[in-house]
Design a protein around this motif. Structure first.
Motif, PDB file in Angstrom:
ATOM      1  N   ARG A  89       0.838  -1.212   0.000  1.00  0.00           N
ATOM      2  CA  ARG A  89       0.000   0.000   0.000  1.00  0.00           C
ATOM      3  C   ARG A  89       0.867   1.254   0.000  1.00  0.00           C
ATOM      4  N   TYR A  90       2.150   1.072  -0.255  1.00  0.00           N
ATOM      5  CA  TYR A  90       3.073   2.194  -0.333  1.00  0.00           C
ATOM      6  C   TYR A  90       2.698   3.066  -1.524  1.00  0.00           C
ATOM      7  N   GLN A  91       2.854   4.372  -1.407  1.00  0.00           N
ATOM      8  CA  GLN A  91       2.541   5.262  -2.514  1.00  0.00           C
ATOM      9  C   GLN A  91       3.664   5.197  -3.539  1.00  0.00           C
ATOM     10  N   GLY A  92       3.413   4.512  -4.614  1.00  0.00           N
ATOM     11  CA  GLY A  92       4.406   4.274  -5.652  1.00  0.00           C
ATOM     12  C   GLY A  92       4.874   2.830  -5.619  1.00  0.00           C
ATOM     13  N   TYR A  93       5.758   2.504  -6.531  1.00  0.00           N
ATOM     14  CA  TYR A  93       6.204   1.117  -6.691  1.00  0.00           C
ATOM     15  C   TYR A  93       7.498   0.780  -5.957  1.00  0.00           C
ATOM     16  N   ALA A  94       8.126   1.751  -5.327  1.00  0.00           N
ATOM     17  CA  ALA A  94       9.448   1.520  -4.739  1.00  0.00           C
ATOM     18  C   ALA A  94       9.457   0.347  -3.767  1.00  0.00           C
ATOM     19  N   GLN A  95       8.452   0.239  -2.912  1.00  0.00           N
ATOM     20  CA  GLN A  95       8.456  -0.827  -1.914  1.00  0.00           C
ATOM     21  C   GLN A  95       8.349  -2.211  -2.551  1.00  0.00           C
ATOM     22  N   VAL A  96       7.407  -2.404  -3.482  1.00  0.00           N
ATOM     23  CA  VAL A  96       7.298  -3.734  -4.109  1.00  0.00           C
ATOM     24  C   VAL A  96       8.516  -4.042  -4.968  1.00  0.00           C
ATOM     25  N   LEU A  97       9.138  -3.032  -5.535  1.00  0.00           N
ATOM     26  CA  LEU A  97      10.345  -3.279  -6.331  1.00  0.00           C
ATOM     27  C   LEU A  97      11.523  -3.688  -5.450  1.00  0.00           C
ATOM     28  N   ARG A  98      11.628  -3.118  -4.263  1.00  0.00           N
ATOM     29  CA  ARG A  98      12.670  -3.553  -3.324  1.00  0.00           C
ATOM     30  C   ARG A  98      12.415  -4.988  -2.854  1.00  0.00           C
ATOM     31  N   ILE A  99      11.169  -5.297  -2.565  1.00  0.00           N
ATOM     32  CA  ILE A  99      10.808  -6.662  -2.176  1.00  0.00           C
ATOM     33  C   ILE A  99      11.116  -7.614  -3.322  1.00  0.00           C
ATOM     34  N   GLY A 100      10.735  -7.243  -4.527  1.00  0.00           N
ATOM     35  CA  GLY A 100      10.996  -8.087  -5.699  1.00  0.00           C
ATOM     36  C   GLY A 100      12.472  -8.302  -5.948  1.00  0.00           C
ATOM     37  N   ALA A 101      13.278  -7.278  -5.698  1.00  0.00           N
ATOM     38  CA  ALA A 101      14.725  -7.428  -5.866  1.00  0.00           C
ATOM     39  C   ALA A 101      15.269  -8.450  -4.882  1.00  0.00           C
ATOM     40  N   ARG A 102      14.755  -8.435  -3.662  1.00  0.00           N
ATOM     41  CA  ARG A 102      15.213  -9.423  -2.673  1.00  0.00           C
ATOM     42  C   ARG A 102      14.769 -10.825  -3.059  1.00  0.00           C
ATOM     43  N   VAL A 103      13.525 -10.968  -3.503  1.00  0.00           N
ATOM     44  CA  VAL A 103      13.022 -12.272  -3.953  1.00  0.00           C
ATOM     45  C   VAL A 103      13.886 -12.802  -5.088  1.00  0.00           C
ATOM     46  N   THR A 104      14.217 -11.948  -6.036  1.00  0.00           N
ATOM     47  CA  THR A 104      15.067 -12.356  -7.160  1.00  0.00           C
ATOM     48  C   THR A 104      16.440 -12.784  -6.674  1.00  0.00           C
ATOM     49  N   ALA A 105      17.016 -12.048  -5.746  1.00  0.00           N
ATOM     50  CA  ALA A 105      18.339 -12.412  -5.205  1.00  0.00           C
ATOM     51  C   ALA A 105      18.291 -13.772  -4.513  1.00  0.00           C
ATOM     52  N   LEU A 106      17.165 -14.099  -3.900  1.00  0.00           N
ATOM     53  CA  LEU A 106      17.034 -15.375  -3.187  1.00  0.00           C
ATOM     54  C   LEU A 106      16.814 -16.563  -4.119  1.00  0.00           C
ATOM     55  N   LEU A 107      16.239 -16.313  -5.301  1.00  0.00           N
ATOM     56  CA  LEU A 107      15.854 -17.428  -6.168  1.00  0.00           C
ATOM     57  C   LEU A 107      16.658 -17.542  -7.464  1.00  0.00           C
ATOM     58  N   ASP A 108      16.911 -16.450  -8.142  1.00  0.00           N
ATOM     59  CA  ASP A 108      17.525 -16.509  -9.472  1.00  0.00           C
ATOM     60  C   ASP A 108      18.944 -17.071  -9.401  1.00  0.00           C
ATOM     61  N   HIS A 109      19.182 -18.150 -10.139  1.00  0.00           N
ATOM     62  CA  HIS A 109      20.492 -18.806 -10.204  1.00  0.00           C
ATOM     63  C   HIS A 109      20.967 -19.327  -8.850  1.00  0.00           C
ATOM     64  N   GLN A 110      20.021 -19.584  -7.932  1.00  0.00           N
ATOM     65  CA  GLN A 110      20.369 -20.089  -6.604  1.00  0.00           C
ATOM     66  C   GLN A 110      19.911 -21.540  -6.461  1.00  0.00           C
ATOM     67  N   PRO A 111      20.701 -22.368  -5.813  1.00  0.00           N
ATOM     68  CA  PRO A 111      20.298 -23.769  -5.628  1.00  0.00           C
ATOM     69  C   PRO A 111      19.142 -23.877  -4.636  1.00  0.00           C
ATOM     70  N   LEU A 112      18.247 -24.816  -4.892  1.00  0.00           N
ATOM     71  CA  LEU A 112      17.134 -25.104  -3.996  1.00  0.00           C
ATOM     72  C   LEU A 112      17.201 -26.560  -3.571  1.00  0.00           C
ATOM     73  N   THR A 113      16.806 -26.834  -2.360  1.00  0.00           N
ATOM     74  CA  THR A 113      16.656 -28.213  -1.899  1.00  0.00           C
ATOM     75  C   THR A 113      15.189 -28.564  -2.073  1.00  0.00           C
ATOM     76  N   ILE A 114      14.926 -29.481  -3.008  1.00  0.00           N
ATOM     77  CA  ILE A 114      13.553 -29.850  -3.360  1.00  0.00           C
ATOM     78  C   ILE A 114      13.376 -31.336  -3.081  1.00  0.00           C
ATOM     79  N   GLU A 115      12.442 -31.647  -2.203  1.00  0.00           N
ATOM     80  CA  GLU A 115      12.220 -33.028  -1.793  1.00  0.00           C
ATOM     81  C   GLU A 115      11.832 -33.909  -2.988  1.00  0.00           C
TER      82      GLU A 115
END
Length: 137
Positions: A73-99
């Motif tokens: 609900r932040y005014q503008g996209y900055a907050q979701v873009l920061r969240i998205g950048a963190r999500v990308t850093a956690l997932l893109d080209h990163q190994p996952l342990t998948i059962e």
């Protein structure tokens, strides 16, 4: 031997990666598969997924394309873009342990910002998609 269908295992691995990251959890109110009425903005939702075969000679594989939604609900996209950048850093080209399967790769596909048009129009939304490739262990 039958081919595994790892969609639930992929979702579980993504959920664990996101909820266990202190930096991301400090930025959001939660990571959800189902959003409770009491959820506080901002938050991340593990959304839709598509699973397709990616078989090889003598083995089974899958490509799971998972969509993640960040809401704010932040005014503008900055907050979701920061969240998205963190999500990308956690997932893109990163190994996952998948059962039940071997993780081959996770690749970022795209992101898109949206504004919820419903009055009062104060909700910002970031859609992100990741392709997760697995094969039978």
């Amino acid at each position: 031997m039958t081919a595994p269908a790892p969609m639930l295992s992929v979702q579980s691995a993504v959920y664990a990666r996101l909820k266990d990251d202190a930096t991301l959890t400090a930025m959001i109110g939660g990571v959800y598969d189902y959003v409770p009425e009491t959820a506080e903005y901002p938050f991340v939702v593990i959304g839709e997924a598509i699973e397709t075969p990616d078989n090889r000679h003598g083995g089974y594989g899958r490509e799971t394309v998972i969509t993640l939604h960040s809401w704010s609900r932040y005014q503008g996209y900055a907050q979701v873009l920061r969240i998205g950048a963190r999500v990308t850093a956690l997932l893109d080209h990163q190994p996952l342990t998948i059962e039940g399967v071997a993780h081959i790769a996770t690749r970022f596909e795209f992101s898109q910002t949206l504004t919820d048009p419903e009055p009062p129009g104060d909700i910002r939304h970031l859609v992100q998609r990741f392709r997760i490739v697995t094969e039978q262990s």
